[in-house]
Write an enzyme that holds these catalytic residues in place. Structure first.
Site, PDB file in Angstrom:
ATOM      1  CG  ASN A  37      75.572 -43.736  -0.186  1.00 19.22           C
ATOM      2  OD1 ASN A  37      75.484 -42.670   0.104  1.00 19.22           O
ATOM      3  ND2 ASN A  37      74.773 -44.364  -1.092  1.00 19.22           N
ATOM      4  CG  HIS A  51      65.209 -47.042  -2.169  1.00 26.44           C
ATOM      5  ND1 HIS A  51      65.527 -48.436  -2.782  1.00 26.44           N
ATOM      6  CD2 HIS A  51      64.100 -46.578  -2.991  1.00 26.44           C
ATOM      7  CE1 HIS A  51      64.708 -48.464  -3.903  1.00 26.44           C
ATOM      8  NE2 HIS A  51      63.889 -47.544  -4.061  1.00 26.44           N
TER       9      HIS A  51
END
Length: 196
Positions: free
Chosen positions: A23, A114
């Site tokens: 990420n 998440h």
């Protein structure tokens, strides 16, 4: 943040990560409307550090040590962050709960990603927990960080559908692919709207 003036400082990002850093890579490679000034990592051997070096992003190590409280560690981290003048903390696979010390300095300017559709399957095993539960739809959530574990206000979500053929590994790959699109888009939109 300077309360003396109504002039808002230019947004500047610190990314917090603990592991592989996919990420982090997606955010660095995106055309974000604010610079990524520094990576904060809590593991000296995390692969994300090598990614940061390749992209010439400075790294701050903030490793938990015996006898040093979370508040003390975060206070030291704030000192280390000061020269970078960051205004936004973007958590990207950061496996520590953010404490009051950081929350007070960056109110509503800390966001997290998440790998599940919160409020379902919070915590560090979101993908596995959803897989074991046999859900047909899971996904990705981006939310503000508060003092709890994945309990902050939800900003954006995207669904990921699980097929009969999906293994845990293939479901994980699908979720990561969505993360790498949704996170940069959401961060970008929040900055452009002046929310972050």
């Amino acid at each position: 943040m300077n309360n003396q003036s109504s002039i808002k400082p230019d947004p500047r990002i610190a990314i917090f990560a603990s592991g592989n850093g996919t990420n982090f890579e997606a955010l660095v490679n995106a055309d974000l409307p604010a610079p990524i000034c520094v990576l904060v990592c809590d593991h000296a051997d995390a692969p994300v550090i090598q990614r940061a070096k390749r992209h010439q992003v400075p790294v701050i190590l903030s490793v938990a040590k015996k006898g040093v409280s979370k508040a003390q560690r975060e206070q030291r981290l704030l000192q280390d962050l000061a020269p970078f003048h960051v205004t936004i903390l973007v958590l990207a696979g950061y496996m520590r709960i953010v404490g009051e010390t950081l929350l007070k300095v960056f109110p509503r300017h800390i966001i997290n990603i998440h790998p599940a559709l919160l409020p379902s399957f919070p915590g560090r095993h979101g993908i596995e927990d959803a897989y074991q539960a046999g859900v047909k739809v899971t996904g990705v959530t981006i939310h503000y960080v508060d003092g709890g574990v994945d309990t902050g206000e939800i900003i954006a979500q995207a669904a990921v559908y699980r097929s009969e053929q999906d293994s845990l590994a293939s479901l994980e790959a699908k979720i990561h692919a969505v993360e790498h699109q949704l996170y940069p888009q959401t961060v970008s939109q929040l900055i452009k709207k002046g929310v972050l």
